[in-house]
Design a protein around this motif. Structure first.
Motif, mmCIF file in Angstrom:
data_model
loop_
_atom_site.group_PDB
_atom_site.id
_atom_site.type_symbol
_atom_site.label_atom_id
_atom_site.label_comp_id
_atom_site.label_asym_id
_atom_site.label_seq_id
_atom_site.Cartn_x
_atom_site.Cartn_y
_atom_site.Cartn_z
ATOM 1 N N ALA A 156 7.867 -7.672 -3.418
ATOM 2 C CA ALA A 156 7.743 -6.213 -3.400
ATOM 3 C C ALA A 156 6.368 -5.788 -2.893
ATOM 4 O O ALA A 156 6.250 -4.863 -2.080
ATOM 5 C CB ALA A 156 7.994 -5.648 -4.800
ATOM 6 N N ARG A 157 5.334 -6.462 -3.348
ATOM 7 C CA ARG A 157 3.980 -6.092 -2.925
ATOM 8 C C ARG A 157 3.764 -6.321 -1.433
ATOM 9 O O ARG A 157 3.085 -5.551 -0.763
ATOM 10 C CB ARG A 157 2.934 -6.887 -3.728
ATOM 11 C CG ARG A 157 2.741 -6.404 -5.151
ATOM 12 C CD ARG A 157 1.431 -6.896 -5.714
ATOM 13 N NE ARG A 157 1.398 -8.352 -5.771
ATOM 14 C CZ ARG A 157 1.679 -9.071 -6.860
ATOM 15 N NH1 ARG A 157 2.020 -8.447 -7.972
ATOM 16 N NH2 ARG A 157 1.622 -10.381 -6.838
ATOM 17 N N ASN A 158 4.374 -7.381 -0.919
ATOM 18 C CA ASN A 158 4.128 -7.751 0.478
ATOM 19 C C ASN A 158 5.020 -7.027 1.479
ATOM 20 O O ASN A 158 4.631 -6.860 2.642
ATOM 21 C CB ASN A 158 4.318 -9.266 0.657
ATOM 22 C CG ASN A 158 3.273 -10.070 -0.085
ATOM 23 O OD1 ASN A 158 2.153 -9.607 -0.270
ATOM 24 N ND2 ASN A 158 3.630 -11.263 -0.513
ATOM 25 N N VAL A 159 6.209 -6.616 1.053
ATOM 26 C CA VAL A 159 7.214 -6.152 2.014
ATOM 27 C C VAL A 159 7.602 -4.685 1.836
ATOM 28 O O VAL A 159 7.912 -3.999 2.806
ATOM 29 C CB VAL A 159 8.484 -7.044 1.936
ATOM 30 C CG1 VAL A 159 9.537 -6.596 2.946
ATOM 31 C CG2 VAL A 159 8.123 -8.504 2.185
ATOM 32 N N ALA A 160 7.564 -4.193 0.612
ATOM 33 C CA ALA A 160 8.102 -2.848 0.346
ATOM 34 C C ALA A 160 7.251 -1.744 0.950
ATOM 35 O O ALA A 160 6.023 -1.810 0.952
ATOM 36 C CB ALA A 160 8.221 -2.625 -1.161
ATOM 37 N N SER A 161 7.937 -0.724 1.485
ATOM 38 C CA SER A 161 7.269 0.522 1.841
ATOM 39 C C SER A 161 7.016 1.334 0.572
ATOM 40 O O SER A 161 5.967 1.950 0.401
ATOM 41 C CB SER A 161 8.138 1.359 2.789
ATOM 42 O OG SER A 161 8.663 0.589 3.832
ATOM 43 N N ARG A 162 8.035 1.326 -0.301
ATOM 44 C CA ARG A 162 7.952 2.053 -1.567
ATOM 45 C C ARG A 162 8.619 1.230 -2.657
ATOM 46 O O ARG A 162 9.508 0.420 -2.382
ATOM 47 C CB ARG A 162 8.647 3.418 -1.481
ATOM 48 C CG ARG A 162 7.914 4.455 -0.658
ATOM 49 C CD ARG A 162 8.591 5.804 -0.761
ATOM 50 N NE ARG A 162 9.926 5.784 -0.190
ATOM 51 C CZ ARG A 162 10.980 6.442 -0.689
ATOM 52 N NH1 ARG A 162 10.854 7.139 -1.777
ATOM 53 N NH2 ARG A 162 12.146 6.388 -0.085
ATOM 54 N N VAL A 163 8.197 1.483 -3.888
ATOM 55 C CA VAL A 163 8.805 0.843 -5.054
ATOM 56 C C VAL A 163 9.265 1.941 -6.006
ATOM 57 O O VAL A 163 8.545 2.924 -6.234
ATOM 58 C CB VAL A 163 7.817 -0.098 -5.774
ATOM 59 C CG1 VAL A 163 8.427 -0.645 -7.064
ATOM 60 C CG2 VAL A 163 7.406 -1.249 -4.853
ATOM 61 N N VAL A 164 10.475 1.759 -6.529
ATOM 62 C CA VAL A 164 11.010 2.656 -7.549
ATOM 63 C C VAL A 164 11.160 1.854 -8.836
ATOM 64 O O VAL A 164 11.653 0.719 -8.815
ATOM 65 C CB VAL A 164 12.391 3.216 -7.123
ATOM 66 C CG1 VAL A 164 13.172 3.720 -8.321
ATOM 67 C CG2 VAL A 164 12.213 4.338 -6.114
ATOM 68 N N PHE A 165 10.704 2.418 -9.951
ATOM 69 C CA PHE A 165 10.907 1.777 -11.249
ATOM 70 C C PHE A 165 11.926 2.585 -12.034
ATOM 71 O O PHE A 165 11.759 3.786 -12.235
ATOM 72 C CB PHE A 165 9.599 1.673 -12.044
ATOM 73 C CG PHE A 165 9.794 1.066 -13.414
ATOM 74 C CD1 PHE A 165 9.970 -0.305 -13.555
ATOM 75 C CD2 PHE A 165 9.853 1.869 -14.541
ATOM 76 C CE1 PHE A 165 10.188 -0.863 -14.808
ATOM 77 C CE2 PHE A 165 10.064 1.319 -15.795
ATOM 78 C CZ PHE A 165 10.231 -0.052 -15.933
ATOM 79 N N MET A 166 12.996 1.903 -12.468
ATOM 80 C CA MET A 166 14.065 2.553 -13.226
ATOM 81 C C MET A 166 14.125 2.010 -14.644
ATOM 82 O O MET A 166 13.854 0.839 -14.883
ATOM 83 C CB MET A 166 15.434 2.315 -12.563
ATOM 84 C CG MET A 166 15.643 3.020 -11.259
ATOM 85 S SD MET A 166 17.341 2.772 -10.632
ATOM 86 C CE MET A 166 18.305 3.688 -11.855
ATOM 87 N N ASP A 167 14.521 2.875 -15.562
ATOM 88 C CA ASP A 167 14.818 2.442 -16.929
ATOM 89 C C ASP A 167 15.834 3.407 -17.511
ATOM 90 O O ASP A 167 15.693 4.634 -17.371
ATOM 91 C CB ASP A 167 13.542 2.416 -17.779
ATOM 92 C CG ASP A 167 13.775 1.742 -19.128
ATOM 93 O OD1 ASP A 167 14.623 0.827 -19.202
ATOM 94 O OD2 ASP A 167 13.114 2.127 -20.114
ATOM 95 N N ASP A 168 16.869 2.848 -18.122
ATOM 96 C CA ASP A 168 17.898 3.658 -18.791
ATOM 97 C C ASP A 168 18.501 4.699 -17.851
ATOM 98 O O ASP A 168 18.720 5.852 -18.223
ATOM 99 C CB ASP A 168 17.308 4.339 -20.028
ATOM 100 C CG ASP A 168 18.395 4.822 -20.988
ATOM 101 O OD1 ASP A 168 19.520 4.279 -20.945
ATOM 102 O OD2 ASP A 168 18.117 5.759 -21.770
ATOM 103 N N GLY A 169 18.753 4.275 -16.596
ATOM 104 C CA GLY A 169 19.429 5.149 -15.644
ATOM 105 C C GLY A 169 18.570 6.218 -15.011
ATOM 106 O O GLY A 169 19.079 7.093 -14.312
ATOM 107 N N VAL A 170 17.267 6.161 -15.241
ATOM 108 C CA VAL A 170 16.376 7.208 -14.737
ATOM 109 C C VAL A 170 15.260 6.571 -13.912
ATOM 110 O O VAL A 170 14.729 5.523 -14.275
ATOM 111 C CB VAL A 170 15.748 8.004 -15.913
ATOM 112 C CG1 VAL A 170 14.761 9.047 -15.398
ATOM 113 C CG2 VAL A 170 16.846 8.671 -16.731
ATOM 114 N N VAL A 171 14.907 7.218 -12.805
ATOM 115 C CA VAL A 171 13.740 6.794 -12.040
ATOM 116 C C VAL A 171 12.500 7.345 -12.747
ATOM 117 O O VAL A 171 12.275 8.552 -12.796
ATOM 118 C CB VAL A 171 13.796 7.323 -10.581
ATOM 119 C CG1 VAL A 171 12.482 7.018 -9.859
ATOM 120 C CG2 VAL A 171 14.965 6.694 -9.834
#
Length: 218
Positions: free
Chosen positions: A176-191
């Motif tokens: 994720a650190r090397n390739v992603a343009s953006r990262v989304v963190f989800m928990d319990d169905g919510v961003v």
């Protein structure tokens, strides 16, 4: 997302990451909300799910290859059946794609003759074969032995560098650190948090993200 973006979706098990992917290509019908692809609302009643799945490739945790078909036939089946491509034309493209994922020499091998990493790379070639606008990866390395993870991640990384638009559900934070343009963190169905890899994985602001990142990077 813009064309060429790589979005990595992270979060604990059961947080809704796979469900999100399955809503995007209509394997699950969303209860509410709108999904747009190039300005087309794909979850509108008049849109055929089969059309959506030609535009949106998907690579699953389990490889889902047809055991009775060779690697080449697994890759070309959609080209011949859905796109009505001639067998010679489909096989030419299929061999090119298998070579692209490092398996040109395994075109005539059956899934049982391939390692887990090789099977997943065949599945990637199959997803890319339809020239989708975006490819969804649902934890593509979670079913692999550790020795095969790198070869699959390297294949996905190369596709990203070639400009493929993709959404990747993954716990591989270095990827994720090397390739992603953006990262989304989800928990319990919510961003809960969204931003660059640096923002979300190195300097998260939400307490739940901090806890998750600390545990996964221990």
């Amino acid at each position: 997302m813009a064309k060429g973006d790589v979005l990595v979706v992270a979060g604990p098990s059961g947080s809704g990451k796979s469900t999100l992917l399955r809503c995007i290509n209509l394997l699950i019908s969303p209860d509410s909300g709108d999904i747009y692809l190039d300005g087309v609302k794909v979850n509108a009643p008049n849109i055929r799910p089969e059309w959506v799945r030609q535009q949106v490739g998907m690579v699953f945790q389990q490889f889902n290859l047809f055991a009775h078909l060779t690697a080449l036939n697994n890759v070309t089946l959609g080209l011949r059946r859905a796109l009505k491509m001639s067998r010679p034309e489909a096989e030419k493209k299929g061999r090119e794609l298998l070579t692209r994922v490092g398996l040109g020499h395994k075109a005539d091998a059956y899934p049982a003759e391939l390692s887990g990493g090789q099977q997943q790379r065949v599945a990637i070639a199959r997803a890319v074969a339809m020239d989708p606008k975006v490819v969804l990866f649902d934890e593509p390395t979670s079913a692999l032995d550790p020795e095969f993870i790198k070869e699959v991640l390297d294949t996905i990384t190369q596709l990203a560098r070639d400009g493929m638009t993709m959404i990747v559900v993954s716990h591989e934070m270095s990827f994720a650190r090397n390739v992603a343009s953006r990262v989304v963190f989800m928990d319990d169905g919510v961003v809960l948090e969204e931003g660059t890899p640096e923002q979300v994985l190195v300097h998260p602001t939400h307490e739940r993200t901090k806890t998750f990142v600390d545990k996964i990077l221990e």
